[in-house]
Design a protein around this motif. Structure first.
Motif, PDB file in Angstrom:
ATOM      1  N   ASP A   1     -46.373  -8.704   3.610  1.00 50.36           N
ATOM      2  CA  ASP A   1     -47.523  -9.403   3.026  1.00 50.36           C
ATOM      3  C   ASP A   1     -48.766  -8.519   2.987  1.00 50.36           C
ATOM      4  O   ASP A   1     -49.816  -8.852   3.530  1.00 50.36           O
ATOM      5  N   VAL A   2     -48.626  -7.340   2.334  1.00 57.05           N
ATOM      6  CA  VAL A   2     -49.756  -6.417   2.173  1.00 57.05           C
ATOM      7  C   VAL A   2     -50.081  -6.295   0.692  1.00 57.05           C
ATOM      8  O   VAL A   2     -49.381  -6.850  -0.162  1.00 57.05           O
ATOM      9  N   SER A   3     -51.138  -5.561   0.380  1.00 53.01           N
ATOM     10  CA  SER A   3     -51.549  -5.409  -1.017  1.00 53.01           C
ATOM     11  C   SER A   3     -50.537  -4.572  -1.784  1.00 53.01           C
ATOM     12  O   SER A   3     -49.704  -3.864  -1.198  1.00 53.01           O
ATOM     13  N   THR A   4     -50.623  -4.640  -3.110  1.00 53.32           N
ATOM     14  CA  THR A   4     -49.700  -3.881  -3.956  1.00 53.32           C
ATOM     15  C   THR A   4     -49.814  -2.385  -3.691  1.00 53.32           C
ATOM     16  O   THR A   4     -48.802  -1.679  -3.621  1.00 53.32           O
ATOM     17  N   GLY A   5     -51.042  -1.899  -3.525  1.00 51.45           N
ATOM     18  CA  GLY A   5     -51.242  -0.486  -3.232  1.00 51.45           C
ATOM     19  C   GLY A   5     -50.575  -0.070  -1.935  1.00 51.45           C
ATOM     20  O   GLY A   5     -49.949   0.992  -1.856  1.00 51.45           O
ATOM     21  N   ASP A   6     -50.692  -0.920  -0.913  1.00 59.41           N
ATOM     22  CA  ASP A   6     -50.060  -0.624   0.372  1.00 59.41           C
ATOM     23  C   ASP A   6     -48.538  -0.665   0.258  1.00 59.41           C
ATOM     24  O   ASP A   6     -47.835   0.102   0.917  1.00 59.41           O
ATOM     25  N   GLU A   7     -48.024  -1.567  -0.574  1.00 54.96           N
ATOM     26  CA  GLU A   7     -46.580  -1.618  -0.796  1.00 54.96           C
ATOM     27  C   GLU A   7     -46.080  -0.324  -1.433  1.00 54.96           C
ATOM     28  O   GLU A   7     -45.026   0.202  -1.051  1.00 54.96           O
TER      29      GLU A   7
ATOM     30  N   MET B   1     -50.837  -2.201   6.170  1.00 53.45           N
ATOM     31  CA  MET B   1     -49.945  -1.152   5.669  1.00 53.45           C
ATOM     32  C   MET B   1     -49.133  -0.529   6.798  1.00 53.45           C
ATOM     33  O   MET B   1     -47.974  -0.177   6.630  1.00 53.45           O
TER      34      MET B   1
ATOM     35  N   ASN C   1     -41.058  -9.835  -4.264  1.00 55.71           N
ATOM     36  CA  ASN C   1     -42.399 -10.408  -4.436  1.00 55.71           C
ATOM     37  C   ASN C   1     -42.360 -11.604  -5.381  1.00 55.71           C
ATOM     38  O   ASN C   1     -43.030 -12.617  -5.160  1.00 55.71           O
TER      39      ASN C   1
END
Length: 226
Positions: free
Chosen positions: A151-157, A1, A61
């Protein structure tokens, strides 16, 4: 993140330091409806940035912003190069259009009608200046693409996009906060800010677009070489 947030910080600052929206908020605050229209403009500004950022992030994405080995997708690097070049062209146009010595800076004619704005029109103007304004649109597209490329998780995005939106709102939000917390004493500060930004609007925009455009183009070229 942290990487995603780091990618968007400079772009968010570029959105925040936008003279025309800041001047618009200052003018709104000086009208009888200022206590309502100022926050309404900010609501529209936040909405515009969030909607455009979300659309581009989802599309990026879906198109695959990173390859299978987690390296940046070629199309994202080319997108950054194109955005960077466009921002440099905006910088050149702003610089050529700057007022010469002794000339007064010019501002949009619609600013003369801010005292007639309803809260709904203030919201619409906030959306237009944040989401449709060419400079902010290019920066928001670049920020969303950079987040997707991290290339991070959806929450981090979501967090990274929220950071971009919040920082990008600090510029037009500052006059509202000054007005709230300083009351009548804020008028002199806000008038001085409006005058300075009105005089140097073109130069500020030219420098911002040039620096951020060069950064985006450089990132894109580096991505192609990786």
């Amino acid at each position: 993140m942290a990487d995603a947030i780091g990618q968007v910080l400079s772009l968010a600052v570029g959105v925040a330091i936008s003279p025309v929206p800041i001047i618009a908020v200052v003018l709104m605050l000086a009208t009888p409806r200022g206590r309502v229209n100022g926050p309404a403009f900010l609501a529209g500004w936040l909405l515009g940035l969030a909607v455009v950022g979300t659309i581009v992030l989802v599309a990026s994405n879906g198109a695959g912003a990173t390859d299978s080995d987690a390296t940046p997708a070629t199309w994202v690097s080319w997108l950054k190069i194109v955005l960077g070049v466009l921002l440099v062209l905006v910088a050149v146009r702003q610089w050529r259009g700057r007022p010469q010595a002794g000339e007064a800076g010019t501002l949009p004619k619609w600013m003369q009608a801010v005292d007639t704005f309803t809260p709904g029109r203030a919201v619409a103007m906030g959306v237009a200046l944040s989401a449709i304004n060419p400079k902010n649109l290019l920066l928001t597209v670049g920020a969303a693409a950079a987040i997707a490329q991290a290339d991070v998780s959806t929450g981090d995005e979501v967090v990274a996009l929220a950071v971009f939106v919040v920082i990008g709102t600090l510029g037009p939000g500052a006059p509202v906060l000054i007005s709230w917390f300083m009351g009548s004493r804020s008028r002199e500060i806000l008038d001085g800010l409006k005058a300075w930004m009105g005089m140097h609007n073109a130069a500020i925009m030219a420098v911002l677009c040039l620096v951020i455009g060069a950064r985006l183009a450089g990132d894109g070229i580096s991505g192609l070489g990786s």
